[in-house]
Design an enzyme around this catalytic site. Structure first.
Site, PDB file in Angstrom:
ATOM      1  N   GLY A 165       0.834  -1.188   0.000  1.00 51.24           N
ATOM      2  CA  GLY A 165       0.000   0.000   0.000  1.00 51.24           C
ATOM      3  C   GLY A 165       0.869   1.238   0.000  1.00 51.24           C
ATOM      4  O   GLY A 165       2.022   1.200   0.453  1.00 51.24           O
ATOM      5  N   GLY A 209       0.516  -5.030   0.846  1.00 48.89           N
ATOM      6  CA  GLY A 209      -0.723  -4.881   0.094  1.00 48.89           C
ATOM      7  C   GLY A 209      -0.713  -5.608  -1.237  1.00 48.89           C
ATOM      8  O   GLY A 209      -1.764  -6.022  -1.733  1.00 48.89           O
ATOM      9  N   GLU A 211       5.502  -5.945   7.668  1.00 47.35           N
ATOM     10  CA  GLU A 211       4.747  -4.981   8.471  1.00 47.35           C
ATOM     11  C   GLU A 211       5.286  -4.766   9.881  1.00 47.35           C
ATOM     12  O   GLU A 211       5.188  -3.680  10.442  1.00 47.35           O
ATOM     13  CB  GLU A 211       3.271  -5.400   8.545  1.00 47.35           C
ATOM     14  CG  GLU A 211       2.491  -5.177   7.263  1.00 47.35           C
ATOM     15  CD  GLU A 211       2.772  -6.221   6.212  1.00 47.35           C
ATOM     16  OE1 GLU A 211       2.329  -6.033   5.071  1.00 47.35           O
ATOM     17  OE2 GLU A 211       3.443  -7.238   6.519  1.00 47.35           O
ATOM     18  N   ASP A 215      -0.939  -7.685   7.840  1.00 47.72           N
ATOM     19  CA  ASP A 215      -2.370  -7.496   7.563  1.00 47.72           C
ATOM     20  C   ASP A 215      -2.748  -8.102   6.219  1.00 47.72           C
ATOM     21  O   ASP A 215      -2.166  -9.085   5.809  1.00 47.72           O
ATOM     22  CB  ASP A 215      -2.760  -6.015   7.671  1.00 47.72           C
ATOM     23  CG  ASP A 215      -2.099  -5.150   6.602  1.00 47.72           C
ATOM     24  OD1 ASP A 215      -1.045  -5.541   6.071  1.00 47.72           O
ATOM     25  OD2 ASP A 215      -2.636  -4.065   6.315  1.00 47.72           O
TER      26      ASP A 215
END
Length: 278
Positions: free
Chosen positions: A71, A119, A142, A150
């Site tokens: 992301g 992501g 992460e 996630d």
């Protein structure tokens, strides 16, 4: 062929042959996914899922360096400084898209060529087919920024062989090339020079079934020879990974690594503690 793009062209959504094709089109930023890209991909994915003329969905990254490096953290961070709701909405809609990929009724094929992290993993690993190449680089990094793995990491990582997923989650270790396939993160491995040919053959299929698609992917996979005889990078360490990372708490995993005392275990301690430093 139909084509839909936003003003900046950050994501290309095209109908080609029998397939809907998603191209993450930010090669200068390693195809990091933005809020706007997520908001375009989701509705188009749902449309293709219901379209009787769309038999499969392909997602790929522009350029040679990355499928998707994750992301766009800068965008989320800047948005959070001015409007906390925007950053919350980003993650909510990103996870909603991940779920839509997992539940998609059409075969979903992710060409995870190059860097595939965070992501980018969420946009690929939940799909039915994931095709790695010798240039694939997978990681869930992460914890290094104080976040948990996630985009569904809590689901797919524990389901990898032994305690490998726990190791990957806590250390952010990077898997490369055929090792991305060997762990089960990718379903197939194809030499990168054959990737465009594979895509052309997928698009040329006539009203294909899931089995037709799987057979084509398997043909390319079987013919791929790069690093075929190279051992799994963590092969010599799997016993230690399974032993040390088998605890129910991070604290006990750390204690297990300390008690093990091997150079491999001590190196993981450095990585984990580095991840949790402010």
């Amino acid at each position: 062929m139909s084509r839909h793009t936003d003003a900046a062209g950050d994501v290309l959504l095209e109908k080609k042959g029998c397939a809907g094709v998603i191209t993450l089109n930010r090669p200068k930023f390693l195809n990091a996914v933005t809020f706007n890209m997520i908001r375009q991909i989701y509705p188009q994915l749902k449309k293709w899922e219901q379209d009787p003329e769309t038999f499969l969905i392909i997602i790929k990254g522009a350029g040679e360096k990355a499928f998707c490096a994750g992301g766009d953290i800068r965008e989320v961070s800047e948005a959070g400084k001015t409007n906390q709701k925007t950053s919350q909405d980003f993650f909510r809609e990103e996870y909603t898209l991940n779920n839509a990929i997992d539940s998609c009724k059409k075969p979903y094929i992710a060409l995870i060529h190059g860097i595939t992290m965070g992501g980018g993993v969420g946009l690929s690993v939940h799909g039915q087919f994931r095709v790695a190449t010798e240039k694939s680089v997978f990681a869930m990094p992460e914890t290094a920024i104080g976040l948990f793995p996630d985009v569904g990491g809590g689901y797919f990582l524990p389901r990898l062989q032994g305690k490998l997923g726990y190791f990957l989650a806590l250390t952010g270790f990077r898997l490369k090339g055929r090792d991305v396939y060997r762990t089960g993160i990718a379903t197939h491995f194809v030499d990168s020079e054959k990737l465009s040919m594979l895509e052309e053959d997928l698009l040329a299929l006539k009203s294909p079934s899931k089995e037709n698609i799987a057979a084509l992917l398997e043909t390319y996979h079987t013919e791929s020879k790069i690093d075929q005889d190279k051992p799994f990078v963590l092969e010599d360490h799997m016993d230690k990974i399974n032993s040390c990372f088998s605890a129910n708490t991070v604290e006990q995993i750390i204690e297990n690594l300390r008690q093990d005392g091997s150079s491999f275990a001590l190196e993981q301690l450095k990585v984990i503690f580095g991840s949790f430093l402010p």
